[in-house]
Scaffold this motif. Structure first.
Motif, PDB file in Angstrom:
ATOM      1  N   UNK A   1       0.874  -1.165   0.000  1.00 27.21           N
ATOM      2  CA  UNK A   1       0.000   0.000   0.000  1.00 27.21           C
ATOM      3  C   UNK A   1       0.910   1.213   0.000  1.00 27.21           C
ATOM      4  N   UNK A   2       0.827   1.987  -1.068  1.00 25.26           N
ATOM      5  CA  UNK A   2       1.720   3.121  -1.281  1.00 25.26           C
ATOM      6  C   UNK A   2       1.083   4.415  -0.797  1.00 25.26           C
ATOM      7  N   UNK A   3       1.912   5.269  -0.257  1.00 24.21           N
ATOM      8  CA  UNK A   3       1.479   6.609   0.161  1.00 24.21           C
ATOM      9  C   UNK A   3       1.816   7.592  -0.959  1.00 24.21           C
ATOM     10  N   UNK A   4       1.299   7.301  -2.115  1.00 29.06           N
ATOM     11  CA  UNK A   4       1.426   8.140  -3.311  1.00 29.06           C
ATOM     12  C   UNK A   4       0.152   7.910  -4.107  1.00 29.06           C
ATOM     13  N   UNK A   5      -0.196   8.862  -4.944  1.00 31.31           N
ATOM     14  CA  UNK A   5      -1.398   8.701  -5.764  1.00 31.31           C
ATOM     15  C   UNK A   5      -1.075   7.875  -7.006  1.00 31.31           C
ATOM     16  N   UNK A   6      -2.122   7.360  -7.645  1.00 35.31           N
ATOM     17  CA  UNK A   6      -1.910   6.637  -8.902  1.00 35.31           C
ATOM     18  C   UNK A   6      -1.315   7.565  -9.950  1.00 35.31           C
ATOM     19  N   UNK A   7      -1.698   8.829  -9.942  1.00 36.29           N
ATOM     20  CA  UNK A   7      -1.129   9.793 -10.885  1.00 36.29           C
ATOM     21  C   UNK A   7       0.381   9.940 -10.657  1.00 36.29           C
ATOM     22  N   UNK A   8       0.796  10.037  -9.407  1.00 35.98           N
ATOM     23  CA  UNK A   8       2.226  10.145  -9.099  1.00 35.98           C
ATOM     24  C   UNK A   8       2.972   8.861  -9.503  1.00 35.98           C
TER      25      UNK A   8
ATOM     26  N   UNK B   1       1.565  -5.206 -13.515  1.00 32.39           N
ATOM     27  CA  UNK B   1       1.557  -4.215 -12.442  1.00 32.39           C
ATOM     28  C   UNK B   1       0.168  -3.603 -12.377  1.00 32.39           C
ATOM     29  N   UNK B   2      -0.444  -3.599 -11.193  1.00 34.17           N
ATOM     30  CA  UNK B   2      -1.760  -2.971 -11.042  1.00 34.17           C
ATOM     31  C   UNK B   2      -1.716  -1.952  -9.906  1.00 34.17           C
ATOM     32  N   UNK B   3      -2.545  -0.926 -10.055  1.00 31.29           N
ATOM     33  CA  UNK B   3      -2.666   0.135  -9.063  1.00 31.29           C
ATOM     34  C   UNK B   3      -4.149   0.355  -8.780  1.00 31.29           C
ATOM     35  N   UNK B   4      -4.495   0.309  -7.503  1.00 35.12           N
ATOM     36  CA  UNK B   4      -5.906   0.418  -7.119  1.00 35.12           C
ATOM     37  C   UNK B   4      -6.016   1.298  -5.877  1.00 35.12           C
ATOM     38  N   UNK B   5      -6.928   2.257  -5.911  1.00 34.89           N
ATOM     39  CA  UNK B   5      -7.154   3.104  -4.743  1.00 34.89           C
ATOM     40  C   UNK B   5      -7.735   2.286  -3.602  1.00 34.89           C
ATOM     41  N   UNK B   6      -7.181   2.507  -2.403  1.00 30.23           N
ATOM     42  CA  UNK B   6      -7.709   1.945  -1.163  1.00 30.23           C
ATOM     43  C   UNK B   6      -7.714   3.075  -0.135  1.00 30.23           C
ATOM     44  N   UNK B   7      -8.367   2.865   0.990  1.00 25.07           N
ATOM     45  CA  UNK B   7      -8.478   3.927   1.994  1.00 25.07           C
ATOM     46  C   UNK B   7      -7.115   4.465   2.430  1.00 25.07           C
ATOM     47  N   UNK B   8      -6.118   3.592   2.531  1.00 30.89           N
ATOM     48  CA  UNK B   8      -4.807   3.985   3.042  1.00 30.89           C
ATOM     49  C   UNK B   8      -3.888   4.579   1.978  1.00 30.89           C
ATOM     50  N   UNK B   9      -4.270   4.549   0.709  1.00 31.83           N
ATOM     51  CA  UNK B   9      -3.423   5.045  -0.374  1.00 31.83           C
ATOM     52  C   UNK B   9      -3.710   4.308  -1.669  1.00 31.83           C
TER      53      UNK B   9
END
Length: 153
Positions: free
Chosen positions: A13-20, A104-112
């Motif tokens: 869980x990353x503390x960066x946005x999908x855009x970043x 590689x997948x990126x999905x928004x979750x509550x923590x990031x």
């Protein structure tokens, strides 16, 4: 996407946005900053995030080692998914070698953002070799580097 036999898997869980995160993937100069675990570095990065696009890097070790990698983007959906392989090079040209295909997948979750990588191998020999090379530690370190760099974009 669930891993299957001969797949290696890592998620954070990353503390960066999908855009970043997408920007860190799509700009070769930024990709070169995080793509391999330090003290290794990258030169000559080229990434074209479109089907058939190039994904080329040369990883450089602290003792002068150089590991060139040429691959092909199979699929890219902005800020959501990147699939690349080394069985082809840009323009869908067969490479003559095949070690892995990564999803590689990126999905928004509550923590990031949940960032996941499933790395598929053609057989258990390649999967075991990749694991023995330090897959979890190496890819884990690059994800830390990616998060640090992307979070500042």
């Amino acid at each position: 996407m669930k891993p299957e036999e001969n797949d290696l898997f890592i998620t954070r869980t990353m503390k960066a946005t999908r855009e970043q995160l997408w920007k860190a993937w799509s700009d070769p100069a930024i990709l070169a900053e995080w793509w391999c675990p330090k003290p290794w570095s990258v030169k000559d990065a080229l990434i074209e995030l479109k089907p058939g696009g190039a994904f080329n890097t040369t990883m450089c070790g602290p003792n002068g080692e150089e590991i060139p990698g040429k691959g092909c983007i199979v699929y890219a959906k902005e800020r959501e998914c990147i699939v690349f392989t080394d069985c082809m090079t840009a323009g869908w040209r067969p490479s003559g070698e095949s070690f892995m295909t990564a999803v590689i997948t990126m999905e928004d979750v509550d923590e990031g953002v949940r960032y996941s990588a499933v790395v598929r191998h053609k057989n258990s020999e390649d999967s075991n070799k990749h694991n023995d090379m330090g897959f979890q530690d190496g890819w884990g370190k690059t994800l830390e580097q990616l998060e640090d760099i992307a979070g500042g974009l």
